[in-house]
Design an enzyme around this catalytic site. Structure first.
Site, PDB file in Angstrom:
ATOM      1  N   ASN A  10      -9.619   3.091  13.743  1.00 34.57           N
ATOM      2  CA  ASN A  10     -10.365   1.922  13.611  1.00 34.57           C
ATOM      3  C   ASN A  10      -9.611   0.716  13.796  1.00 34.57           C
ATOM      4  O   ASN A  10      -9.048   0.300  12.587  1.00 34.57           O
ATOM      5  CB  ASN A  10     -11.343   1.857  12.375  1.00 34.57           C
ATOM      6  CG  ASN A  10     -12.191   0.773  12.344  1.00 34.57           C
ATOM      7  OD1 ASN A  10     -12.214  -0.374  13.202  1.00 34.57           O
ATOM      8  ND2 ASN A  10     -12.961   0.651  11.208  1.00 34.57           N
ATOM      9  N   LYS A  12     -10.312  -2.350  13.845  1.00 35.44           N
ATOM     10  CA  LYS A  12     -10.803  -3.397  13.155  1.00 35.44           C
ATOM     11  C   LYS A  12     -10.447  -4.941  14.029  1.00 35.44           C
ATOM     12  O   LYS A  12     -10.457  -4.767  15.273  1.00 35.44           O
ATOM     13  CB  LYS A  12     -10.471  -3.709  11.861  1.00 35.44           C
ATOM     14  CG  LYS A  12     -10.783  -2.405  10.948  1.00 35.44           C
ATOM     15  CD  LYS A  12     -10.515  -2.604   9.677  1.00 35.44           C
ATOM     16  CE  LYS A  12     -10.847  -1.075   8.770  1.00 35.44           C
ATOM     17  NZ  LYS A  12     -10.752  -1.020   7.377  1.00 35.44           N
ATOM     18  N   HIS A  98     -20.045   0.633   8.870  1.00 38.04           N
ATOM     19  CA  HIS A  98     -18.571   0.591   8.153  1.00 38.04           C
ATOM     20  C   HIS A  98     -18.954  -0.075   6.996  1.00 38.04           C
ATOM     21  O   HIS A  98     -19.706  -1.447   7.252  1.00 38.04           O
ATOM     22  CB  HIS A  98     -17.759  -0.035   8.958  1.00 38.04           C
ATOM     23  CG  HIS A  98     -16.231   0.160   8.385  1.00 38.04           C
ATOM     24  ND1 HIS A  98     -16.053  -0.926   7.333  1.00 38.04           N
ATOM     25  CD2 HIS A  98     -15.361   1.032   8.674  1.00 38.04           C
ATOM     26  CE1 HIS A  98     -14.514  -0.481   7.267  1.00 38.04           C
ATOM     27  NE2 HIS A  98     -14.354   0.604   7.767  1.00 38.04           N
ATOM     28  N   GLU A 100     -17.385  -2.782   5.628  1.00 39.71           N
ATOM     29  CA  GLU A 100     -17.268  -4.070   6.106  1.00 39.71           C
ATOM     30  C   GLU A 100     -18.249  -4.990   6.868  1.00 39.71           C
ATOM     31  O   GLU A 100     -18.663  -6.092   6.627  1.00 39.71           O
ATOM     32  CB  GLU A 100     -15.935  -4.303   6.846  1.00 39.71           C
ATOM     33  CG  GLU A 100     -14.668  -3.877   6.026  1.00 39.71           C
ATOM     34  CD  GLU A 100     -13.527  -3.440   6.688  1.00 39.71           C
ATOM     35  OE1 GLU A 100     -13.249  -3.296   8.087  1.00 39.71           O
ATOM     36  OE2 GLU A 100     -12.437  -2.868   6.110  1.00 39.71           O
ATOM     37  N   GLU A 168     -15.939   6.791   3.431  1.00 43.69           N
ATOM     38  CA  GLU A 168     -14.954   5.954   3.122  1.00 43.69           C
ATOM     39  C   GLU A 168     -15.280   5.464   1.732  1.00 43.69           C
ATOM     40  O   GLU A 168     -16.144   4.334   1.692  1.00 43.69           O
ATOM     41  CB  GLU A 168     -15.069   4.915   4.412  1.00 43.69           C
ATOM     42  CG  GLU A 168     -14.462   5.513   5.593  1.00 43.69           C
ATOM     43  CD  GLU A 168     -14.077   4.504   6.571  1.00 43.69           C
ATOM     44  OE1 GLU A 168     -13.154   4.810   7.128  1.00 43.69           O
ATOM     45  OE2 GLU A 168     -14.678   3.106   6.742  1.00 43.69           O
ATOM     46  N   GLY A 174      -7.932  -0.130   2.908  1.00 43.99           N
ATOM     47  CA  GLY A 174      -6.845  -1.101   2.904  1.00 43.99           C
ATOM     48  C   GLY A 174      -6.208  -1.418   1.720  1.00 43.99           C
ATOM     49  O   GLY A 174      -5.474  -2.422   1.717  1.00 43.99           O
ATOM     50  N   SER A 214      -7.194   4.314   3.462  1.00 42.48           N
ATOM     51  CA  SER A 214      -6.028   4.458   3.123  1.00 42.48           C
ATOM     52  C   SER A 214      -5.372   5.800   3.592  1.00 42.48           C
ATOM     53  O   SER A 214      -4.045   6.359   3.093  1.00 42.48           O
ATOM     54  CB  SER A 214      -5.184   4.204   1.689  1.00 42.48           C
ATOM     55  OG  SER A 214      -5.604   2.717   1.421  1.00 42.48           O
TER      56      SER A 214
END
Ligand code: 13P
Length: 252
Positions: A10, A12, A98, A100, A168, A174, A214
């Site tokens: 991904n 992003k 996701h 985010e 996730e 991250g 990660s």
């Protein structure tokens, strides 16, 4: 059907054209030199790079996906992209829900489910993301939160061929703080059990459940060795050819 490991990158909101093309062609060149790859590979670039990345990976077997889609086919939705457009551009997959998107765009389980159903209707594989926050984990709610998100976000008509689940944990995205293989396996096993109840043993046995947060070239082997971890949804480490290729070589 044995589950085949999927390494999904991904990207992003990273990379201008030159970066994306260098990454895509670097991956394609390495992949083409592998005659017996054990792992499927997917890259999900920013929307504006998808067409060029589709061309750059042509003939390598690397698949291309979107990072989000709208829940309807077309219409007055400024700034949105439909699953049908992604399919038409050469995508095979799309990520939905996701964390985010859930955080930055207020996407609820209902919205994610509708997007996943649009993906299926367009002929794409929906990668449905779920995961708990650190607060939820610390409060002992990890399994409940993930169960609720899974059951609320899974599209009607989900099969192992059209739907992938991605666990996730938000606190691992991250941050360099990966879930331990045991922490991840605990959630994946619970998810597999829920899939059995919802979709039946056959579909649940075949459906991929990816881990994301990660994952990198160093920890991938241990994570992918877990019984119910069927691949990775990888952010930062998917932006480097060597790291992403190493992850793709980390299947048990
Ligand atoms: P990182 O691998 O950068 O933690 O990102 C994970 C992720 O969010 C993939 O969708």
């Amino acid at each position: 059907m044995a589950r085949r490991i999927l390494a999904a990158g991904n990207w992003k909101m990273n990379g201008l054209q030159a970066d994306g093309l260098a990454l895509a062609s670097g991956l394609a060149a390495q992949r083409k030199s592998e005659s017996n790859a054990k792992v499927d590979m997917l890259v999900c670039p920013p929307f504006v790079l998808i067409s060029k990345v589709v061309d750059a990976v042509a003939g390598s077997g690397i698949m291309v996906g979107g990072q989000d889609c709208h829940m309807t086919e077309k219409g007055a939705h400024t700034g949105d992209t439909s699953a049908w457009m992604l399919k038409d551009t050469g995508c095979t997959h799309v990520i939905v829900g996701h964390s985010e998107r859930r955080t930055n765009h207020g996407e609820t389980d209902d919205v994610v489910k509708a997007k996943a159903e649009a993906a299926l209707a367009a002929g794409l594989v929906a990668i449905v993301c779920i995961g708990e926050t650190l607060e939820e984990r610390d409060a002992g709610k990890t399994l409940d939160v993930n169960r609720r998100q899974l059951l609320g976000s899974l599209p009607d008509g989900a099969t192992a061929a059209n739907t992938v689940v991605a666990y996730e944990p938000v606190w691992a995205i991250g941050t360099g703080r990966t879930a331990t293989p045991e922490q991840a396996q605990e959630v994946h096993a619970m998810l597999r059990g829920e899939l059995v109840g919802k979709l039946g043993q056959g579909i649940a046995d075949d459906m991929l459940i990816l881990y994301g947060g990660s994952m990198n070239a160093k920890n991938a082997k241990e994570l992918l060795a877990q019984t119910d971890i069927d691949g990775g949804l990888i952010g930062g480490a998917a932006l480097k050819v060597d790291d992403f290729m190493t992850i793709s070589h980390s299947a048990p």
